[in-house]
Scaffold this active site. Structure first.
Site, PDB file in Angstrom:
ATOM      1  N   CYS A   1       0.974  -0.927   0.162  1.00  0.00           N
ATOM      2  CA  CYS A   1      -0.561   0.271   0.392  1.00  0.00           C
ATOM      3  C   CYS A   1       0.663   1.129   0.041  1.00  0.00           C
ATOM      4  O   CYS A   1       2.289   1.107   0.437  1.00  0.00           O
ATOM      5  CB  CYS A   1      -1.035   0.014   1.226  1.00  0.00           C
ATOM      6  SG  CYS A   1      -1.864  -1.126   1.196  1.00  0.00           S
TER       7      CYS A   1
ATOM      8  N   ARG B   1       3.552  -0.602  -5.184  1.00  0.00           N
ATOM      9  CA  ARG B   1       3.697  -0.680  -3.567  1.00  0.00           C
ATOM     10  C   ARG B   1       2.059  -1.727  -3.575  1.00  0.00           C
ATOM     11  O   ARG B   1       1.694  -2.191  -2.777  1.00  0.00           O
ATOM     12  CB  ARG B   1       3.548   0.066  -2.320  1.00  0.00           C
ATOM     13  CG  ARG B   1       4.440   1.109  -2.469  1.00  0.00           C
ATOM     14  CD  ARG B   1       4.514   2.268  -1.601  1.00  0.00           C
ATOM     15  NE  ARG B   1       4.213   1.596  -0.584  1.00  0.00           N
ATOM     16  CZ  ARG B   1       5.488   1.507   0.510  1.00  0.00           C
ATOM     17  NH1 ARG B   1       6.737   1.781   0.169  1.00  0.00           N
ATOM     18  NH2 ARG B   1       5.110   0.667   1.712  1.00  0.00           N
TER      19      ARG B   1
ATOM     20  N   TRP C   1      -2.463  -2.534  -0.788  1.00  0.00           N
ATOM     21  CA  TRP C   1      -2.610  -4.463  -1.442  1.00  0.00           C
ATOM     22  C   TRP C   1      -3.238  -5.164  -0.578  1.00  0.00           C
ATOM     23  O   TRP C   1      -3.212  -4.650   1.080  1.00  0.00           O
ATOM     24  CB  TRP C   1      -0.853  -4.499  -1.718  1.00  0.00           C
ATOM     25  CG  TRP C   1      -0.863  -6.052  -1.897  1.00  0.00           C
ATOM     26  CD1 TRP C   1      -0.729  -6.099  -3.382  1.00  0.00           C
ATOM     27  CD2 TRP C   1      -0.326  -6.806  -1.040  1.00  0.00           C
ATOM     28  NE1 TRP C   1      -0.166  -7.633  -2.931  1.00  0.00           N
ATOM     29  CE2 TRP C   1      -0.516  -8.393  -1.629  1.00  0.00           C
ATOM     30  CE3 TRP C   1      -0.698  -7.403   0.215  1.00  0.00           C
ATOM     31  CZ2 TRP C   1      -0.122  -8.986  -0.925  1.00  0.00           C
ATOM     32  CZ3 TRP C   1      -0.417  -8.973   1.147  1.00  0.00           C
ATOM     33  CH2 TRP C   1       0.213  -9.291   0.476  1.00  0.00           C
TER      34      TRP C   1
ATOM     35  N   ASN D   1      -1.270   2.373   5.953  1.00  0.00           N
ATOM     36  CA  ASN D   1      -0.877   0.715   4.869  1.00  0.00           C
ATOM     37  C   ASN D   1      -0.057   0.354   6.497  1.00  0.00           C
ATOM     38  O   ASN D   1       0.445   1.031   7.243  1.00  0.00           O
ATOM     39  CB  ASN D   1       0.082   2.026   4.495  1.00  0.00           C
ATOM     40  CG  ASN D   1       1.480   0.512   4.204  1.00  0.00           C
ATOM     41  OD1 ASN D   1       1.485  -0.567   3.473  1.00  0.00           O
ATOM     42  ND2 ASN D   1       2.375   1.450   4.470  1.00  0.00           N
ATOM     43  N   GLY D   2      -0.268  -0.751   6.231  1.00  0.00           N
ATOM     44  CA  GLY D   2       0.194  -1.076   7.362  1.00  0.00           C
ATOM     45  C   GLY D   2      -1.622  -1.911   7.787  1.00  0.00           C
ATOM     46  O   GLY D   2      -2.264  -3.127   6.805  1.00  0.00           O
TER      47      GLY D   2
ATOM     48  N   GLU E   1      17.060 -17.834  -9.409  1.00  0.00           N
ATOM     49  CA  GLU E   1      16.258 -16.462  -9.257  1.00  0.00           C
ATOM     50  C   GLU E   1      15.424 -16.762 -11.083  1.00  0.00           C
ATOM     51  O   GLU E   1      14.472 -15.747 -11.126  1.00  0.00           O
ATOM     52  CB  GLU E   1      17.489 -15.658  -9.911  1.00  0.00           C
ATOM     53  CG  GLU E   1      17.515 -14.211  -9.497  1.00  0.00           C
ATOM     54  CD  GLU E   1      16.320 -13.190  -9.327  1.00  0.00           C
ATOM     55  OE1 GLU E   1      15.818 -13.932  -8.347  1.00  0.00           O
ATOM     56  OE2 GLU E   1      15.962 -11.872  -9.578  1.00  0.00           O
TER      57      GLU E   1
ATOM     58  N   LYS F   1      11.800 -15.475 -11.636  1.00  0.00           N
ATOM     59  CA  LYS F   1      11.329 -14.493 -12.349  1.00  0.00           C
ATOM     60  C   LYS F   1      10.290 -15.014 -13.253  1.00  0.00           C
ATOM     61  O   LYS F   1       9.525 -14.286 -14.048  1.00  0.00           O
ATOM     62  CB  LYS F   1      12.729 -13.793 -13.156  1.00  0.00           C
ATOM     63  CG  LYS F   1      13.706 -13.061 -13.332  1.00  0.00           C
ATOM     64  CD  LYS F   1      13.427 -11.470 -12.798  1.00  0.00           C
ATOM     65  CE  LYS F   1      12.398 -11.370 -10.976  1.00  0.00           C
ATOM     66  NZ  LYS F   1      13.695 -11.195 -10.020  1.00  0.00           N
TER      67      LYS F   1
ATOM     68  N   GLU G   1       6.435 -15.293 -11.531  1.00  0.00           N
ATOM     69  CA  GLU G   1       5.701 -13.862 -11.247  1.00  0.00           C
ATOM     70  C   GLU G   1       5.346 -13.345 -11.998  1.00  0.00           C
ATOM     71  O   GLU G   1       4.629 -12.453 -11.760  1.00  0.00           O
ATOM     72  CB  GLU G   1       6.940 -13.487 -10.173  1.00  0.00           C
ATOM     73  CG  GLU G   1       8.538 -12.042 -10.929  1.00  0.00           C
ATOM     74  CD  GLU G   1       8.840 -11.734  -9.825  1.00  0.00           C
ATOM     75  OE1 GLU G   1       9.729 -11.551  -9.669  1.00  0.00           O
ATOM     76  OE2 GLU G   1       7.859 -11.046  -8.441  1.00  0.00           O
TER      77      GLU G   1
ATOM     78  N   HIS H   1      18.066 -36.804  -8.374  1.00  0.00           N
ATOM     79  CA  HIS H   1      16.944 -37.578  -7.176  1.00  0.00           C
ATOM     80  C   HIS H   1      15.955 -37.547  -7.023  1.00  0.00           C
ATOM     81  O   HIS H   1      15.004 -36.890  -5.498  1.00  0.00           O
ATOM     82  CB  HIS H   1      18.271 -36.802  -5.599  1.00  0.00           C
ATOM     83  CG  HIS H   1      18.775 -36.511  -5.450  1.00  0.00           C
ATOM     84  ND1 HIS H   1      19.796 -38.356  -5.252  1.00  0.00           N
ATOM     85  CD2 HIS H   1      21.059 -36.438  -5.701  1.00  0.00           C
ATOM     86  CE1 HIS H   1      21.225 -38.192  -5.198  1.00  0.00           C
ATOM     87  NE2 HIS H   1      21.459 -37.430  -5.776  1.00  0.00           N
TER      88      HIS H   1
ATOM     89  N   LYS I   1       5.339  -4.522  -5.286  1.00  0.00           N
ATOM     90  CA  LYS I   1       6.927  -4.965  -4.838  1.00  0.00           C
ATOM     91  C   LYS I   1       7.537  -4.133  -3.755  1.00  0.00           C
ATOM     92  O   LYS I   1       9.055  -5.164  -2.837  1.00  0.00           O
ATOM     93  CB  LYS I   1       7.454  -3.354  -5.545  1.00  0.00           C
ATOM     94  CG  LYS I   1       8.709  -2.482  -5.639  1.00  0.00           C
ATOM     95  CD  LYS I   1       9.346  -3.985  -6.781  1.00  0.00           C
ATOM     96  CE  LYS I   1      11.098  -3.230  -6.921  1.00  0.00           C
ATOM     97  NZ  LYS I   1      11.688  -3.995  -7.785  1.00  0.00           N
TER      98      LYS I   1
HETATM   99  C1  F6R Z   1      11.217 -10.547  -7.540  1.00  0.00           C
HETATM  100  C2  F6R Z   1      10.792  -9.882  -5.783  1.00  0.00           C
HETATM  101  C3  F6R Z   1      11.015 -10.334  -4.738  1.00  0.00           C
HETATM  102  C4  F6R Z   1      11.816  -9.553  -3.797  1.00  0.00           C
HETATM  103  C5  F6R Z   1      11.548  -9.823  -2.942  1.00  0.00           C
HETATM  104  C6  F6R Z   1      12.363  -8.655  -1.389  1.00  0.00           C
HETATM  105  O1  F6R Z   1      11.288 -10.875  -8.398  1.00  0.00           O
HETATM  106  O2  F6R Z   1      11.602  -8.918  -6.172  1.00  0.00           O
HETATM  107  O3  F6R Z   1      11.144 -11.283  -4.524  1.00  0.00           O
HETATM  108  O4  F6R Z   1      13.063  -9.739  -4.225  1.00  0.00           O
HETATM  109  O5  F6R Z   1      10.325  -9.191  -2.214  1.00  0.00           O
HETATM  110  O6  F6R Z   1      12.737  -7.762  -1.864  1.00  0.00           O
HETATM  111  P1  F6R Z   1      13.562  -6.302  -1.094  1.00  0.00           P
HETATM  112  O7  F6R Z   1      14.787  -6.597  -1.645  1.00  0.00           O
HETATM  113  O8  F6R Z   1      13.221  -5.417  -1.434  1.00  0.00           O
HETATM  114  O9  F6R Z   1      13.570  -7.016   0.304  1.00  0.00           O
END
Ligand code: F6R
Length: 612
Positions: free
Chosen positions: A2, A27, A78, A104-105, A485, A489, A492, A508, A607
């Site tokens: 948020c 956010r 969110w 927010n929270g 990773e 990517k 997501e 395994h 994010k």
């Molecule tokens: C994936 C992604 C998330 C963040 C995770 C941690 O693309 O962006 O997995 O890496 O939520 O976020 P930060 O780095 O902001 O603590």
């Protein structure tokens, strides 16, 4: 999660709020809303869905023609409590409609508070936890909004960044912070509040980062910060570091693609002034540690979530391989509930792009409670994690707007590579080895640029494979976290299921999934594990699996075995993650694009994950 924003001033309030929300949309983007002052009233406009829906609604509302508002608040959501609906969107109002609140929270004790308020005759319009704040303010209102918020905050348990307004307190906003970020922006005869300074760069000249427990009251020409006991707090204002084009897509169709292509530059920014060519080592002033203190370190523990965790895994590998220092990465969401054994000769890092991730913040506080010295590797300047750590490194990758992290990842591993070089040169690494490492490392931005030229080839590859519902990504050693990773990517942003595993783990169990319907993406750098990777690829081919190999240029053997090959330039094996990740980021991007996904704002995500 948020985003909240508030404005007091003479400019067009709804436009300023919408502009701020545009910068905060990363956010959360389930729904959004604004509340602005009318004549002795508050005008609220809210919409479900992306911010464009709200922008259109405001353009069609009375605010388009008759907007005399001089203060207002906004929110992009969110969802945590209550489905995504207009009623559950913020701002929330009290029974009189004169008080509006954005939050927010999470208010953990909202249910008890709500029962009591309902018993007192309050009528609730939403299922959210946040609405209780508006009704509590209504009960506490005695003509002074600042006094009302001071009376209400002690009743709340949980986390909050709050901004509130009252139609009968013209030109005043109050804000409060406890566990969710809130910054004050200072402009010329205008003041702002927001979840992050990115929302303010267009207008504010300076920012003040509020700390937990602080309450701020603003008007167009001044502000006052107090603690919970109403004692004045003096704080210094910082300059805003971002440029406005950091928040524009420029010639790129999506922020994600722009950020992928920014990596040669963002890595260079992260190394500027941090490579000591004369001493063949690195320099990181922000560690606040002497060489003796660094030499005494026997163990390094790195904590992060998602992409930042994978960067931490690579950082741990750098430290073990280069400096011979035992190191491991831990998931923030796990370590915060474990009995963490903090040892005096260990060093702890928390890694976070946003610097606000709740799991990482909780882990940081837990580590500090147990006496650890914790350093941060953060991107967002002034973020909570950056401020609560005992020192650390800003990665300087610039604001990352796309929800999927790309340039922050390579900048995080850049910081770890520099740190590993420092630790190695204080131990066994010779100046000749140090020199070779620094030279190879300095060449990485140019090699990434070369790798980015594969963009159109990778777009074709994505077109060929994007309709497969499942993928396996495989790597070994330092490329195992890269494989994980790459899988993260892809899933997501394209919603294709993908799993990242150690190539040695295939036999395994996972090998039973191999068939023509299951593509495997192998990372095959030219390192000591190359032959083992080649064997694993053959095992997959023997079972009719489809193999895509990301290998080093000129690897004819990999080319002969794989169905499709992407060749990246040669570098030191330890630096392979910097180049191997680029095709995986582009593959995820193009697959999502071909499938018509919302690349920058994938479903269900935000994010900055500020809830547990
Ligand atoms: C994936 C992604 C998330 C963040 C995770 C941690 O693309 O962006 O997995 O890496 O939520 O976020 P930060 O780095 O902001 O603590």
């Amino acid at each position: 999660m948020c985003g909240i924003v508030g404005y007091c001033g003479v400019k067009n309030t709804s436009e300023i709020l919408l502009g701020g929300l545009r910068r905060l949309e990363y956010r959360g983007y389930d729904s959004s809303g604004i509340a602005v002052s009318g004549e002795n009233s508050i005008i609220v406009v809210r919409r479900v869905g992306k911010l464009n829906n709200l922008t259109e609604a405001v353009a069609e509302s009375s605010l388009a023609t008759d907007n005399k508002a001089s203060f207002g608040i906004g929110h992009t959501r969110w969802a945590t409590h209550g489905e995504v609906s207009e009623e559950n969107s913020h701002p929330h109002t009290d029974c009189t409609g004169k008080i509006a609140v954005v939050h927010n929270g999470i208010i953990e004790n909202f249910s008890g508070l709500k029962d009591r308020l309902i018993a007192n005759g309050h009528k609730f319009k939403s299922q959210t936890d946040s609405e209780v704040i508006a009704h509590l303010l209504e009960e506490a209102w005695n003509g002074d909004l600042n006094a009302a918020i001071h009376a209400v905050l002690p009743m709340l348990r949980g986390t909050y960044g709050i901004i509130a307004m009252h139609a009968d307190a013209p030109g005043v906003l109050v804000g409060a912070r406890c566990g969710s970020p809130l910054v004050l922006g200072i402009g010329d005869n205008e003041m702002f509040l927001a979840s992050d300074p990115g929302a303010l760069t267009r207008h504010a000249k300076k920012v003040v980062y509020l700390d937990d427990g602080e309450i701020v009251s603003i008007t167009a020409d001044g502000f006052n910060i107090t603690d919970g006991k109403n004692r004045d707090i003096k704080k210094t204002a910082d300059n805003i570091e971002f440029r406005n084009d950091d928040f524009e897509k420029g010639d790129f169709p999506h922020f994600m693609l722009k950020e992928i292509f920014e990596q040669p530059e963002s890595i260079k920014r992260g190394t500027t002034g941090r490579l000591d060519l004369a001493a063949s080592t690195g320099k990181l002033g922000g560690l606040n540690m002497t060489e003796d203190e660094l030499r005494a370190i026997r163990r390094v523990v790195i904590v992060g979530a998602g992409t930042s965790y994978f960067a931490g895994c690579i950082g741990a590998n750098f430290l073990e391989s280069m400096a011979g220092v035992p190191a491991r990465a831990e998931l923030a969401s796990e370590i915060c509930y474990k009995n963490i054994i903090v040892e005096p000769d260990s060093m702890y890092f928390v890694v976070s792009q946003s610097g606000e991730t709740a799991d990482t913040l909780i882990a940081l506080r837990e580590l500090k409670r147990k006496g650890a010295r914790v350093l941060g590797i953060c991107n967002a300047v002034g973020s909570t994690i950056a401020r609560e750590t005992d020192g650390g490194v800003y990665i300087h990758s610039g604001p990352e707007i796309a929800v999927a992290s790309t340039k922050a990842f390579t900048s995080q591993i850049t910081a770890f590579a520099i740190f590993a070089a420092i630790m190695a040169r204080l131990r066994e690494m010779t100046s000749v080895q140090g020199d070779a490492f620094i030279k190879a490392f300095s060449a990485i931005p140019a090699l990434i640029k070369e790798t980015l030229e594969l963009d159109s080839t990778i777009a074709k590859l994505a077109e060929k494979y994007c309709n497969y519902p499942n993928f396996i990504f495989l790597g070994r050693g330092i490329c195992l976290p890269v494989a994980r990773e790459g899988a993260l990517k892809l899933k997501e942003i394209s919603y294709i299921h993908a799993e990242g595993i150690g190539a040695g783990e295939l036999k395994h169990g996972t090998i039973s999934l191999i068939s023509e319907a299951m593509p495997s993406m192998f990372l095959v750098p030219n390192d000591g594990l190359r032959e083992k990777n080649i064997s694993s690829m053959k095992e997959v081919k023997a079972r009719k699996g489809r193999v895509i190999a990301i290998c080093t240029a000129g690897d004819t053997e990999a080319r002969d075995i794989a169905d499709d090959v992407i060749e990246v330039p040669e570098t030191l094996p330890i630096l392979a993650p910097f180049l191997m990740i680029i095709p995986l980021q582009l593959f995820a991007y193009h697959s999502a694009l071909k499938l018509g996904r919302d690349v920058d704002q994938p479903r269900n995500l935000a994010k900055s994950v500020t809830v547990e």
